[in-house]
Design a protein around this motif. Structure first.
Motif, short mmCIF file in Angstrom:
data_model
loop_
_atom_site.label_atom_id
_atom_site.label_comp_id
_atom_site.label_asym_id
_atom_site.label_seq_id
_atom_site.Cartn_x
_atom_site.Cartn_y
_atom_site.Cartn_z
N TYR A 87 0.80 -1.22 0.00
CA TYR A 87 0.00 0.00 0.00
C TYR A 87 0.83 1.28 0.00
CZ TYR A 87 -3.96 -3.03 1.06
OH TYR A 87 -4.93 -4.01 1.00
N GLY A 88 2.14 1.16 -0.14
CA GLY A 88 2.96 2.37 -0.13
C GLY A 88 4.32 2.15 -0.73
N VAL A 89 5.02 3.26 -0.95
CA VAL A 89 6.36 3.21 -1.54
C VAL A 89 7.22 4.26 -0.83
CG1 VAL A 89 5.74 4.85 -3.36
CG2 VAL A 89 7.62 3.25 -3.73
N PRO A 90 8.50 3.98 -0.55
CA PRO A 90 9.33 4.91 0.20
C PRO A 90 9.42 6.29 -0.45
CG PRO A 90 10.44 2.79 -0.03
CD PRO A 90 9.23 2.74 -0.91
N ALA A 91 9.45 7.31 0.38
CA ALA A 91 9.61 8.68 -0.11
C ALA A 91 10.91 9.27 0.42
CB ALA A 91 8.42 9.54 0.28
N LEU A 92 10.95 9.54 1.73
CA LEU A 92 12.12 10.17 2.34
C LEU A 92 12.58 9.32 3.52
CD1 LEU A 92 10.83 13.87 2.49
CD2 LEU A 92 12.05 12.75 0.62
N PRO A 93 13.43 8.35 3.30
CA PRO A 93 13.87 7.50 4.41
C PRO A 93 14.95 8.16 5.26
CG PRO A 93 14.91 6.80 2.38
CD PRO A 93 13.99 7.92 2.01
N ASP A 94 15.08 7.68 6.48
CA ASP A 94 16.26 8.00 7.29
C ASP A 94 16.57 6.80 8.16
OD1 ASP A 94 14.97 8.19 9.91
OD2 ASP A 94 14.17 10.11 9.24
N ALA A 95 17.71 6.82 8.80
CA ALA A 95 18.14 5.66 9.60
C ALA A 95 18.88 6.15 10.84
CB ALA A 95 19.04 4.75 8.77
N SER A 96 18.75 5.41 11.94
CA SER A 96 19.45 5.78 13.16
C SER A 96 20.86 5.19 13.18
CB SER A 96 18.66 5.32 14.39
OG SER A 96 18.34 3.94 14.31
N ILE A 97 21.78 5.93 13.79
CA ILE A 97 23.19 5.54 13.86
C ILE A 97 23.77 6.08 15.17
CG2 ILE A 97 23.64 5.41 11.38
CD1 ILE A 97 24.66 8.29 11.50
N ILE A 98 25.04 5.82 15.41
CA ILE A 98 25.75 6.51 16.49
C ILE A 98 26.77 7.46 15.87
CG2 ILE A 98 25.46 4.61 18.12
CD1 ILE A 98 28.45 3.95 17.70
N ALA A 99 27.03 8.56 16.58
CA ALA A 99 28.13 9.45 16.24
C ALA A 99 29.08 9.47 17.44
CB ALA A 99 27.62 10.85 15.95
N TYR A 100 30.37 9.53 17.18
CA TYR A 100 31.30 9.59 18.30
C TYR A 100 32.40 10.62 18.02
CZ TYR A 100 34.22 6.24 15.60
OH TYR A 100 34.96 5.60 14.63
N ASN A 101 32.79 11.28 19.10
CA ASN A 101 33.77 12.35 19.04
C ASN A 101 35.18 11.75 18.98
OD1 ASN A 101 35.73 14.35 20.08
ND2 ASN A 101 33.92 15.65 20.37
N THR A 102 35.85 11.90 17.84
CA THR A 102 37.15 11.25 17.67
C THR A 102 38.24 11.89 18.53
OG1 THR A 102 37.48 12.62 15.68
CG2 THR A 102 36.65 10.38 15.36
N ASP A 103 38.11 13.19 18.82
CA ASP A 103 39.09 13.83 19.71
C ASP A 103 39.00 13.25 21.12
OD1 ASP A 103 40.17 15.45 17.79
OD2 ASP A 103 38.99 17.23 18.32
N LEU A 104 37.77 13.06 21.61
CA LEU A 104 37.62 12.48 22.95
C LEU A 104 38.08 11.03 22.97
CD1 LEU A 104 34.18 13.91 24.20
CD2 LEU A 104 36.49 14.55 24.92
N PHE A 105 37.88 10.31 21.88
CA PHE A 105 38.37 8.94 21.81
C PHE A 105 39.90 8.92 21.98
CE2 PHE A 105 35.57 5.33 20.32
CZ PHE A 105 34.40 5.89 20.82
N LYS A 106 40.57 9.83 21.27
CA LYS A 106 42.03 9.90 21.38
C LYS A 106 42.46 10.22 22.80
CE LYS A 106 42.83 11.52 16.62
NZ LYS A 106 43.25 12.70 15.81
N LYS A 107 41.82 11.22 23.40
CA LYS A 107 42.19 11.64 24.75
C LYS A 107 41.98 10.52 25.77
CE LYS A 107 41.19 16.55 24.05
NZ LYS A 107 40.30 17.68 24.41
N ALA A 108 40.99 9.67 25.51
CA ALA A 108 40.70 8.57 26.45
C ALA A 108 41.52 7.31 26.14
CB ALA A 108 39.21 8.24 26.40
N GLY A 109 42.43 7.41 25.18
CA GLY A 109 43.27 6.27 24.83
C GLY A 109 42.58 5.25 23.95
N LEU A 110 41.49 5.66 23.29
CA LEU A 110 40.75 4.77 22.40
C LEU A 110 41.15 5.03 20.95
CD1 LEU A 110 37.27 5.32 24.09
CD2 LEU A 110 38.73 3.30 24.34
N ASP A 111 40.94 4.06 20.10
CA ASP A 111 41.28 4.19 18.69
C ASP A 111 40.14 4.89 17.96
OD1 ASP A 111 41.98 3.97 16.05
OD2 ASP A 111 42.27 1.80 16.06
N PRO A 112 40.36 6.12 17.46
CA PRO A 112 39.28 6.85 16.79
C PRO A 112 38.86 6.24 15.45
CG PRO A 112 41.35 8.03 16.56
CD PRO A 112 41.60 6.90 17.52
N GLU A 113 39.72 5.35 14.94
CA GLU A 113 39.39 4.68 13.68
C GLU A 113 38.56 3.42 13.91
OE1 GLU A 113 40.19 6.03 10.77
OE2 GLU A 113 41.11 7.69 11.87
#
Length: 414
Positions: free
Chosen positions: A126-152
């Motif tokens: 009964y329908g067809v997609p028009a404007l989709p979106d999707a949920s994700i995570i975003a992470y601060n790469t500077d904070l990752f570096k400062k915390a000793g985590l790999d930003p990549e």
């Protein structure tokens, strides 16, 4: 002279015939999507004799207003709806069956699976997609570096998110590892449920008729969130804030990981260009990945004339063309077709492709009671999250949610 008059008369006759045969259709569109659909309609109208008229309806009023219009025989020809409401309108026999049209599209296999799933009722589409979106995570790469985590290296599980969040919070008391919007059911189905889907679990059965709240994946997810909250790693306004608070907190550079949506890439790059960030799919408790497939679906109202139906479906074909898909991506962040990544994203930030690629694994609750179950501020889903993550009685909150879900489903299932 006679020949000239005859020619003029013939041209006038052709013009009047063309005008007489031109059709106009009206589409109701929620205001959050209004500008993009208006732009598409203007592009269509400029190159076609038939016309598409867009009427914008306040998002919160769309469902009740459309329901009343259908019941009163004064409905528009079609509507661009939040996809989660398609099962309800389809079950109420309010929508036009367009199964043959959708299945006949040469790119039908490239349409968002979740949008098609929610547009399908009793074997008909009964329908067809028009404007989709999707949920994700975003992470601060500077904070990752400062915390000793790999930003990549993005967190590949919710357990990793919790561990990373606590390391980021350990940097100082004013820096938090994690932000999610906890007081909105709409936000929670967008950002919280994908953890379950990534573990092949859900709070509802596939047909939306049975509650399945109490699962190992649910308990593992709750445990990770409770752990972050007790350790102080979750930003304090998560409990009472909204989506704007979430973006502002992340943009301040004081939040490590943000539960968010596909719009975040273009928003941050345009408004907060100094923020260094990466994005990733939402992981399950121990791995896997999923997303909430959100956005809009075009549906036609039952009883639309064949002439108007032809125009409406021609408009769908028009906005599915690559040129219009690039326009949709530019204005809304994600194209309707999943086979046009190169064309759609050629001029845009490649981080958009993370959300685009996860759309094929994204899900949406298939339910006839979306508002009562998930959106209501006094509903069982919001109470479940508030009770289990911030409260003391996890078992009791889960049991109450299962019971309340079941009562609503027993009353509202068609």
């Amino acid at each position: 002279m006679l020949h000239l008059k005859t020619t003029i008369a013939a041209v006038a006759l052709l013009a009047s015939s063309s005008l007489a045969s031109a059709e106009e259709i009206t589409l109701w569109v929620r205001t959050s999507s209004g500008a993009v659909l208006q732009g598409l309609a203007e592009k269509y109208n400029a190159s076609h004799s038939d016309k598409v008229n867009v009427t914008q309806i306040t998002a919160e009023q769309m469902v009740p207003k459309l329901g009343a219009a259908v019941a009163g025989g004064a409905a528009p020809d079609g509507a661009v709806l939040d996809l989660i409401y398609l099962p309800t309108f389809a079950a109420n026999d309010s929508l036009e069956d367009i199964s043959d049209f959708v299945k006949g599209l040469p790119y039908s296999a490239a349409l968002s699976p979740s949008h098609i799933r929610l547009a399908t009722y009793d074997g008909k589409v009964y329908g067809v997609p028009a404007l989709p979106d999707a949920s994700i995570i975003a992470y601060n790469t500077d904070l990752f570096k400062k915390a000793g985590l790999d930003p990549e290296k993005a967190p590949a599980s919710l357990e990793e998110i919790a561990a990373d969040a606590k390391k980021i919070h350990a940097l100082d008391k004013e820096t938090y590892g994690f932000y999610f919007v906890a007081n909105s059911g709409s936000w929670l189905i967008y950002d919280f449920l994908p953890h379950l889907w990534a573990a092949n679990a859900d709070v509802l059965s596939d047909d939306g008729r049975t509650a399945t709240v109490d699962t190992p994946a649910m308990r593992d997810t709750i445990a990770a969130y409770r752990d972050m909250w007790k350790e102080g790693a979750i930003h304090p306004t998560s409990r009472s804030g909204n989506g704007n608070n979430a973006v502002e907190a992340f943009a301040s550079g004081k939040v490590g990981i943000l539960m968010t949506g596909s719009y975040i890439v273009n928003l941050l790059t345009s408004k907060y260009p100094d923020v260094k960030f990466a994005v990733a799919p939402i992981p399950g408790p121990k791995g896997g990945a999923s997303s909430f497939a959100g956005g809009d679906t075009v549906a036609l109202i039952k009883g639309i004339s064949e002439e108007k139906k032809k125009v409406a479906l021609d408009f769908v074909k028009f906005y599915m063309e690559p040129e219009q898909q690039v326009y949709i991506t530019q204005e809304s962040g994600m194209p309707s077709r999943t086979d046009l990544a190169k064309e759609a994203y050629a001029k845009f930030d490649p981080r958009n492709l993370i959300a685009y690629d996860i759309l094929a694994k994204a899900r949406t609750p298939y339910t006839f009671s979306s508002d009562e179950l998930f959106v209501s501020r006094t509903g069982p889903f919001l109470n479940l999250i508030q009770g289990t993550i911030f409260g003391d009685d996890v078992d009791g909150s889960i049991k109450k949610a299962q019971d309340d879900f079941t009562k609503i489903l027993d009353r509202t299932n068609p």
